[in-house]
Motif scaffolding. Structure first.
Motif, PDB file in Angstrom:
ATOM      1  N   LEU A  19       0.855  -1.337   0.227  1.00  0.00           N
ATOM      2  CA  LEU A  19       0.114   0.144  -0.020  1.00  0.00           C
ATOM      3  C   LEU A  19       0.837   1.269  -0.029  1.00  0.00           C
ATOM      4  N   ILE A  20       1.855   1.452   0.885  1.00  0.00           N
ATOM      5  CA  ILE A  20       2.502   2.580   0.831  1.00  0.00           C
ATOM      6  C   ILE A  20       3.562   2.699  -0.380  1.00  0.00           C
ATOM      7  N   HIS A  21       4.142   1.477  -0.786  1.00  0.00           N
ATOM      8  CA  HIS A  21       4.768   1.687  -2.144  1.00  0.00           C
ATOM      9  C   HIS A  21       3.934   2.200  -3.074  1.00  0.00           C
ATOM     10  N   VAL A  22       2.956   1.585  -3.362  1.00  0.00           N
ATOM     11  CA  VAL A  22       2.054   1.986  -4.804  1.00  0.00           C
ATOM     12  C   VAL A  22       1.467   3.466  -4.460  1.00  0.00           C
ATOM     13  N   ALA A  23       1.201   3.836  -3.054  1.00  0.00           N
ATOM     14  CA  ALA A  23       0.536   5.377  -2.870  1.00  0.00           C
ATOM     15  C   ALA A  23       1.821   6.258  -3.259  1.00  0.00           C
ATOM     16  N   ARG A  24       3.006   6.078  -2.382  1.00  0.00           N
ATOM     17  CA  ARG A  24       3.835   7.071  -2.768  1.00  0.00           C
ATOM     18  C   ARG A  24       4.475   7.147  -3.980  1.00  0.00           C
ATOM     19  N   ARG A  25       4.502   5.891  -4.831  1.00  0.00           N
ATOM     20  CA  ARG A  25       4.747   5.816  -6.038  1.00  0.00           C
ATOM     21  C   ARG A  25       4.004   6.599  -7.089  1.00  0.00           C
ATOM     22  N   ALA A  26       2.683   6.503  -6.709  1.00  0.00           N
ATOM     23  CA  ALA A  26       1.661   7.142  -7.583  1.00  0.00           C
ATOM     24  C   ALA A  26       1.927   8.596  -7.433  1.00  0.00           C
ATOM     25  N   GLU A  27       2.105   9.040  -6.131  1.00  0.00           N
ATOM     26  CA  GLU A  27       1.972  10.462  -5.832  1.00  0.00           C
ATOM     27  C   GLU A  27       3.360  11.150  -6.606  1.00  0.00           C
ATOM     28  N   GLN A  28       4.459  10.410  -6.263  1.00  0.00           N
ATOM     29  CA  GLN A  28       5.727  10.894  -7.151  1.00  0.00           C
ATOM     30  C   GLN A  28       5.590  11.041  -8.493  1.00  0.00           C
ATOM     31  N   LEU A  29       4.878   9.861  -9.249  1.00  0.00           N
ATOM     32  CA  LEU A  29       4.711  10.352 -10.824  1.00  0.00           C
ATOM     33  C   LEU A  29       3.475  11.181 -11.061  1.00  0.00           C
ATOM     34  N   GLY A  30       2.961  11.922 -10.256  1.00  0.00           N
ATOM     35  CA  GLY A  30       1.838  12.804 -10.426  1.00  0.00           C
ATOM     36  C   GLY A  30       0.631  12.315 -10.675  1.00  0.00           C
ATOM     37  N   TYR A  31       0.289  10.908 -10.316  1.00  0.00           N
ATOM     38  CA  TYR A  31      -1.182  10.896 -10.378  1.00  0.00           C
ATOM     39  C   TYR A  31      -2.034  11.454  -9.405  1.00  0.00           C
ATOM     40  N   HIS A  32      -3.503  11.779  -9.931  1.00  0.00           N
ATOM     41  CA  HIS A  32      -4.176  12.583  -9.320  1.00  0.00           C
ATOM     42  C   HIS A  32      -4.778  12.048  -8.050  1.00  0.00           C
ATOM     43  N   SER A  33      -5.207  10.822  -7.998  1.00  0.00           N
ATOM     44  CA  SER A  33      -5.988  10.268  -6.910  1.00  0.00           C
ATOM     45  C   SER A  33      -5.524   8.648  -6.575  1.00  0.00           C
ATOM     46  N   LEU A  34      -5.757   8.575  -5.466  1.00  0.00           N
ATOM     47  CA  LEU A  34      -5.820   6.828  -5.091  1.00  0.00           C
ATOM     48  C   LEU A  34      -7.125   6.465  -4.581  1.00  0.00           C
ATOM     49  N   GLY A  70       1.150  13.085   0.986  1.00  0.00           N
ATOM     50  CA  GLY A  70       0.845  14.413   1.266  1.00  0.00           C
ATOM     51  C   GLY A  70       0.045  15.343   0.236  1.00  0.00           C
ATOM     52  N   ARG A  71      -0.094  14.930  -0.853  1.00  0.00           N
ATOM     53  CA  ARG A  71      -0.793  15.681  -1.951  1.00  0.00           C
ATOM     54  C   ARG A  71      -1.861  15.089  -2.813  1.00  0.00           C
ATOM     55  N   ILE A  72      -1.593  13.837  -3.006  1.00  0.00           N
ATOM     56  CA  ILE A  72      -2.780  13.103  -3.823  1.00  0.00           C
ATOM     57  C   ILE A  72      -4.013  13.026  -3.029  1.00  0.00           C
ATOM     58  N   ARG A  73      -5.195  12.983  -3.855  1.00  0.00           N
ATOM     59  CA  ARG A  73      -6.502  12.984  -3.361  1.00  0.00           C
ATOM     60  C   ARG A  73      -6.680  11.464  -2.866  1.00  0.00           C
ATOM     61  N   LEU A  74      -7.600  11.116  -2.106  1.00  0.00           N
ATOM     62  CA  LEU A  74      -7.918   9.948  -1.654  1.00  0.00           C
ATOM     63  C   LEU A  74      -9.670   9.629  -1.664  1.00  0.00           C
ATOM     64  N   GLY A  75      -9.882   8.597  -2.521  1.00  0.00           N
ATOM     65  CA  GLY A  75     -11.228   8.435  -2.745  1.00  0.00           C
ATOM     66  C   GLY A  75     -11.646   6.829  -2.442  1.00  0.00           C
ATOM     67  N   VAL A  76     -12.738   6.640  -2.232  1.00  0.00           N
ATOM     68  CA  VAL A  76     -13.590   5.551  -2.135  1.00  0.00           C
ATOM     69  C   VAL A  76     -14.633   5.408  -3.070  1.00  0.00           C
ATOM     70  N   ALA A  77     -14.571   4.025  -3.875  1.00  0.00           N
ATOM     71  CA  ALA A  77     -15.663   3.910  -4.944  1.00  0.00           C
ATOM     72  C   ALA A  77     -16.178   2.393  -4.688  1.00  0.00           C
ATOM     73  N   VAL A  78     -17.105   2.301  -3.898  1.00  0.00           N
ATOM     74  CA  VAL A  78     -18.138   3.056  -3.436  1.00  0.00           C
ATOM     75  C   VAL A  78     -18.264   2.204  -2.166  1.00  0.00           C
ATOM     76  N   LEU A  79     -18.814   3.302  -1.094  1.00  0.00           N
ATOM     77  CA  LEU A  79     -19.535   2.638   0.193  1.00  0.00           C
ATOM     78  C   LEU A  79     -20.929   2.609   0.131  1.00  0.00           C
ATOM     79  N   ASN A  80     -21.505   1.578   0.231  1.00  0.00           N
ATOM     80  CA  ASN A  80     -23.006   1.221   0.312  1.00  0.00           C
ATOM     81  C   ASN A  80     -23.827   1.880   1.238  1.00  0.00           C
ATOM     82  N   MET A  81     -24.342   2.863   1.012  1.00  0.00           N
ATOM     83  CA  MET A  81     -25.460   3.419   1.835  1.00  0.00           C
ATOM     84  C   MET A  81     -26.240   2.516   2.794  1.00  0.00           C
ATOM     85  N   PRO A  82     -26.987   1.547   2.336  1.00  0.00           N
ATOM     86  CA  PRO A  82     -27.917   0.883   2.953  1.00  0.00           C
ATOM     87  C   PRO A  82     -27.132  -0.071   4.062  1.00  0.00           C
ATOM     88  N   PHE A  83     -25.965  -0.076   4.196  1.00  0.00           N
ATOM     89  CA  PHE A  83     -25.150  -0.738   5.112  1.00  0.00           C
ATOM     90  C   PHE A  83     -24.696   0.181   6.214  1.00  0.00           C
TER      91      PHE A  83
END
Length: 303
Positions: A19-34, A70-83
């Motif tokens: 998790l740490i590796h992928v997140a930090r690598r994505a941030e370094q490469l300029g990805y917008h979000s995780l 520190g910069r990259i956005r963090l998203g969840v797709a999706v949380l299920n409202m009925p639960f």
């Protein structure tokens, strides 16, 4: 079109180190979000896709990553409202938005698994109306100093919820689903729409158009909405001429991105969790991480 990346949450490669590796690598490469996704249970006979056999909690994972990025956005797709309880989610999401410094995107849906409905005590009865009221309660708690709600499904006495999220008036809400009612709801009520893993990417422009039409009908600006595609990428050395979008060689997958942007998608996140060669408990976790590094480099923004 902004490009994001789904972190390892499913199968053998979902470890803290990966998790740490992928997140930090994505941030370094300029990805917008995780991105993460929710799956609570799997049937005892393991009849569902291997992607669902072992899945980490999405909000806990994002909180962990908030401390390692520190910069990259963090998203969840999706949380299920009925639960979920809207009051509990309002507190959890506000706290996560604070811990992340205002980087949270909240994707919400209705769920599809009968087993999860039964195990959580949720009802399918009037779930569309219940979801709309759920959104009202969330926004009220995030926005108002004194929140109160007296509805058909939820009652909140005059109370205060502190602290508030960093993003004002609240973190962006994206709604999932492909049924006409779900697309209409996203256009009328949400900050955008997020597609699911089984979306027909060849016809995704029709879903975008439906959401935009609902926004116009509700007196909203359709161009202000976000259209987020879960890109269930499957890298393969060879693929047939009639291949599905985002399946094939890295060059082929890269060529698909432009078509999705032309269809109205404003953001796409690359998701390897839905590739059985990656997001399975039986997959080699180190081979999965090598695949992720390869894809991260090949599809990085600006490449």
């Amino acid at each position: 079109m902004e490009i994001g990346f789904a972190v390892p949450v499913s199968g053998s490669w979902a470890t803290p180190e990966h998790l740490i590796h992928v997140a930090r690598r994505a941030e370094q490469l300029g990805y917008h979000s995780l991105w993460t996704f929710q799956r609570l249970l799997v049937p005892a006979d393991l009849a569902w896709s291997e992607t669902y056999h072992s899945v980490q909690d999405p909000l806990t994972t994002l909180a962990f990553l908030a401390a390692h990025t520190g910069r990259i956005r963090l998203g969840v797709a999706v949380l299920n409202m009925p639960f979920l309880s809207p009051v509990v989610l309002a507190k959890q999401a506000a706290t996560l938005d604070i811990l992340a410094g205002g980087r949270l995107d909240v994707g919400l849906g209705l769920g599809w698994a009968d087993e999860e409905y039964q195990a959580t005590g949720a009802s399918r009865h009037q779930r569309g109306r219940r979801a709309e009221e759920f959104l009202t309660v969330l926004r009220t708690l995030w926005r108002d100093e004194v929140a109160a709600h007296d509805g058909a499904f939820y009652q909140v006495p005059p109370t205060r919820m502190q602290p508030k999220p960093v993003q004002r008036p609240h973190p962006p809400i994206l709604l999932g689903g492909h049924a006409p009612a779900a697309l209409d709801r996203a256009g009328r009520l949400a900050d955008g729409w997020v597609s699911g893993s089984q979306a027909d990417l060849k016809g995704i422009g029709e879903a975008v158009a439906t959401v935009k039409a609902a926004a116009i009908g509700a007196g909203r600006d359709p161009e202000a909405l976000r259209f987020v595609c879960r890109g269930a990428v499957r890298v393969r050395a060879a693929s047939p001429p009639d291949r599905e979008p985002l399946t094939g060689t890295l060059d082929q997958i890269r060529s698909d991105l432009g078509a999705l942007a032309a269809a109205g998608i404003t953001e796409l996140f690359v998701d390897l969790n839905f590739d059985p060669e990656v997001g399975s408990p039986r997959a080699d976790p180190y081979a999965s991480l090598r695949r992720a590094d390869e894809v991260l480099d090949a599809l990085a923004p600006g490449r």
